[in-house]
Motif scaffolding. Structure first.
Motif, PDB file in Angstrom:
ATOM      1  N   GLY A  90     -32.926  32.182  15.409  1.00 20.26           N
ATOM      2  CA  GLY A  90     -32.084  32.390  16.574  1.00 20.26           C
ATOM      3  C   GLY A  90     -31.497  33.791  16.652  1.00 20.26           C
ATOM      4  O   GLY A  90     -30.948  34.186  17.675  1.00 20.26           O
ATOM      5  N   ILE A  91     -31.611  34.540  15.563  1.00 14.97           N
ATOM      6  CA  ILE A  91     -31.163  35.941  15.543  1.00 14.97           C
ATOM      7  C   ILE A  91     -32.382  36.774  15.191  1.00 14.97           C
ATOM      8  O   ILE A  91     -32.937  36.637  14.104  1.00 14.97           O
ATOM      9  CB  ILE A  91     -30.037  36.151  14.506  1.00 14.97           C
ATOM     10  CG1 ILE A  91     -28.836  35.265  14.823  1.00 14.97           C
ATOM     11  CG2 ILE A  91     -29.637  37.625  14.441  1.00 14.97           C
ATOM     12  CD1 ILE A  91     -27.782  35.228  13.737  1.00 14.97           C
ATOM     13  N   GLN A  92     -32.810  37.612  16.104  1.00  9.99           N
ATOM     14  CA  GLN A  92     -34.017  38.413  15.912  1.00  9.99           C
ATOM     15  C   GLN A  92     -33.659  39.856  15.585  1.00  9.99           C
ATOM     16  O   GLN A  92     -32.892  40.492  16.313  1.00  9.99           O
ATOM     17  CB  GLN A  92     -34.880  38.379  17.167  1.00  9.99           C
ATOM     18  CG  GLN A  92     -35.478  37.023  17.452  1.00  9.99           C
ATOM     19  CD  GLN A  92     -36.594  36.687  16.493  1.00  9.99           C
ATOM     20  OE1 GLN A  92     -37.479  37.488  16.238  1.00  9.99           O
ATOM     21  NE2 GLN A  92     -36.545  35.474  15.949  1.00  9.99           N
ATOM     22  N   GLY A  93     -34.221  40.364  14.495  1.00 16.90           N
ATOM     23  CA  GLY A  93     -33.983  41.744  14.087  1.00 16.90           C
ATOM     24  C   GLY A  93     -34.373  42.744  15.153  1.00 16.90           C
ATOM     25  O   GLY A  93     -33.800  43.839  15.237  1.00 16.90           O
ATOM     26  N   SER A  94     -35.312  42.379  16.023  1.00 18.81           N
ATOM     27  CA  SER A  94     -35.754  43.280  17.087  1.00 18.81           C
ATOM     28  C   SER A  94     -34.645  43.547  18.107  1.00 18.81           C
ATOM     29  O   SER A  94     -34.758  44.479  18.905  1.00 18.81           O
ATOM     30  CB  SER A  94     -36.980  42.701  17.799  1.00 18.81           C
ATOM     31  OG  SER A  94     -36.656  41.458  18.402  1.00 18.81           O
ATOM     32  N   GLU A  95     -33.578  42.761  18.071  1.00 16.12           N
ATOM     33  CA  GLU A  95     -32.472  42.968  19.007  1.00 16.12           C
ATOM     34  C   GLU A  95     -31.445  43.969  18.480  1.00 16.12           C
ATOM     35  O   GLU A  95     -30.377  44.143  19.066  1.00 16.12           O
ATOM     36  CB  GLU A  95     -31.859  41.626  19.395  1.00 16.12           C
ATOM     37  CG  GLU A  95     -32.877  40.786  20.144  1.00 16.12           C
ATOM     38  CD  GLU A  95     -32.319  39.566  20.819  1.00 16.12           C
ATOM     39  OE1 GLU A  95     -31.104  39.308  20.724  1.00 16.12           O
ATOM     40  OE2 GLU A  95     -33.115  38.864  21.455  1.00 16.12           O
TER      41      GLU A  95
ATOM     42  N   ARG B 289     -28.596  33.493  20.355  1.00 16.53           N
ATOM     43  CA  ARG B 289     -29.956  33.141  20.780  1.00 16.53           C
ATOM     44  C   ARG B 289     -30.799  34.414  20.845  1.00 16.53           C
ATOM     45  O   ARG B 289     -30.274  35.483  21.153  1.00 16.53           O
ATOM     46  CB  ARG B 289     -29.947  32.511  22.170  1.00 16.53           C
ATOM     47  CG  ARG B 289     -29.267  31.187  22.229  1.00 16.53           C
ATOM     48  CD  ARG B 289     -29.311  30.644  23.668  1.00 16.53           C
ATOM     49  NE  ARG B 289     -28.618  29.397  23.762  1.00 16.53           N
ATOM     50  CZ  ARG B 289     -29.153  28.204  23.489  1.00 16.53           C
ATOM     51  NH1 ARG B 289     -30.387  28.119  23.126  1.00 16.53           N
ATOM     52  NH2 ARG B 289     -28.437  27.110  23.595  1.00 16.53           N
ATOM     53  N   PRO B 290     -32.109  34.276  20.639  1.00 14.80           N
ATOM     54  CA  PRO B 290     -32.985  35.459  20.703  1.00 14.80           C
ATOM     55  C   PRO B 290     -33.374  35.795  22.143  1.00 14.80           C
ATOM     56  O   PRO B 290     -34.532  35.670  22.551  1.00 14.80           O
ATOM     57  CB  PRO B 290     -34.200  35.010  19.877  1.00 14.80           C
ATOM     58  CG  PRO B 290     -34.261  33.534  20.096  1.00 14.80           C
ATOM     59  CD  PRO B 290     -32.809  33.089  20.188  1.00 14.80           C
ATOM     60  N   THR B 291     -32.417  36.223  22.924  1.00 13.73           N
ATOM     61  CA  THR B 291     -32.589  36.406  24.361  1.00 13.73           C
ATOM     62  C   THR B 291     -33.772  37.305  24.720  1.00 13.73           C
ATOM     63  O   THR B 291     -34.583  36.956  25.582  1.00 13.73           O
ATOM     64  CB  THR B 291     -31.296  36.983  24.975  1.00 13.73           C
ATOM     65  OG1 THR B 291     -30.212  36.172  24.548  1.00 13.73           O
ATOM     66  CG2 THR B 291     -31.367  37.000  26.482  1.00 13.73           C
ATOM     67  N   GLY B 292     -33.864  38.448  24.087  1.00 14.66           N
ATOM     68  CA  GLY B 292     -34.957  39.372  24.400  1.00 14.66           C
ATOM     69  C   GLY B 292     -36.320  38.767  24.137  1.00 14.66           C
ATOM     70  O   GLY B 292     -37.247  38.902  24.947  1.00 14.66           O
ATOM     71  N   VAL B 293     -36.456  38.083  23.030  1.00 15.66           N
ATOM     72  CA  VAL B 293     -37.736  37.464  22.679  1.00 15.66           C
ATOM     73  C   VAL B 293     -38.067  36.330  23.656  1.00 15.66           C
ATOM     74  O   VAL B 293     -39.224  36.160  24.048  1.00 15.66           O
ATOM     75  CB  VAL B 293     -37.711  36.958  21.221  1.00 15.66           C
ATOM     76  CG1 VAL B 293     -38.997  36.245  20.860  1.00 15.66           C
ATOM     77  CG2 VAL B 293     -37.461  38.110  20.265  1.00 15.66           C
ATOM     78  N   ILE B 294     -37.057  35.570  24.059  1.00 18.20           N
ATOM     79  CA  ILE B 294     -37.272  34.493  25.029  1.00 18.20           C
ATOM     80  C   ILE B 294     -37.806  35.064  26.342  1.00 18.20           C
ATOM     81  O   ILE B 294     -38.783  34.550  26.911  1.00 18.20           O
ATOM     82  CB  ILE B 294     -35.974  33.694  25.272  1.00 18.20           C
ATOM     83  CG1 ILE B 294     -35.608  32.889  24.024  1.00 18.20           C
ATOM     84  CG2 ILE B 294     -36.105  32.783  26.487  1.00 18.20           C
ATOM     85  CD1 ILE B 294     -34.212  32.274  24.066  1.00 18.20           C
TER      86      ILE B 294
END
Length: 137
Positions: free
Chosen positions: A116-121, A8-13
């Motif tokens: 669901g997978i963000q490159g920013s992470e 999951r894109p936790t940081g973006v959430i």
């Protein structure tokens, strides 16, 4: 593959919901501290709350995004749309340097972003892509 994994894109959430909270707090703080002779008009209030509502809907869409994989299937949800592929339908999963998210390519050459997978992470996103790509047949 022995277990189901979900990404999951936790940081973006967290950032999206923090933005919603900040907008609400600022709106209430500014609205209650305006001089009596200048208050938000009804149309201004509707516009402000509609904007906050749009940002909240976007935050909800990001919050539902995920990529899950088990022994037989890869399932992903981008915003509110869910897709399921058997591993033998997947040709490739990759994420170029600087890309915002990875791309899934099917054997019939359809392409899907995996929100669901963000490159920013950073490294955690690269590890997720490596793990998923390692299961492509």
């Amino acid at each position: 593959m022995s277990a189901r994994r979900t990404f999951r894109p936790t940081g973006v959430i967290v950032v999206m919901w923090a933005v919603v909270a900040v907008l609400v707090v600022l709106t209430v703080a500014i609205g209650t501290r305006l001089p009596e002779d200048y208050r938000f008009t009804t149309s201004q209030s509707i516009t402000i709350w509609a904007l906050i509502g749009v940002v909240a809907v976007l935050a909800a869409a990001v919050s539902t995004s995920r990529v899950s994989a088990d022994e037989e299937h890869l399932t992903f949800v981008n915003a509110f749309r869910r897709r399921v592929f058997r591993w033998d339908e997947v040709r490739n999963i990759s994420m170029r340097d600087g890309a915002p998210w990875p791309t899934l390519v099917t054997r019939d050459d359809r392409r899907f972003p995996l929100f669901g997978i963000q490159g920013s992470e950073g490294e955690s996103a690269r590890n997720a892509v490596r793990w998923l790509a390692g299961h492509v047949e």
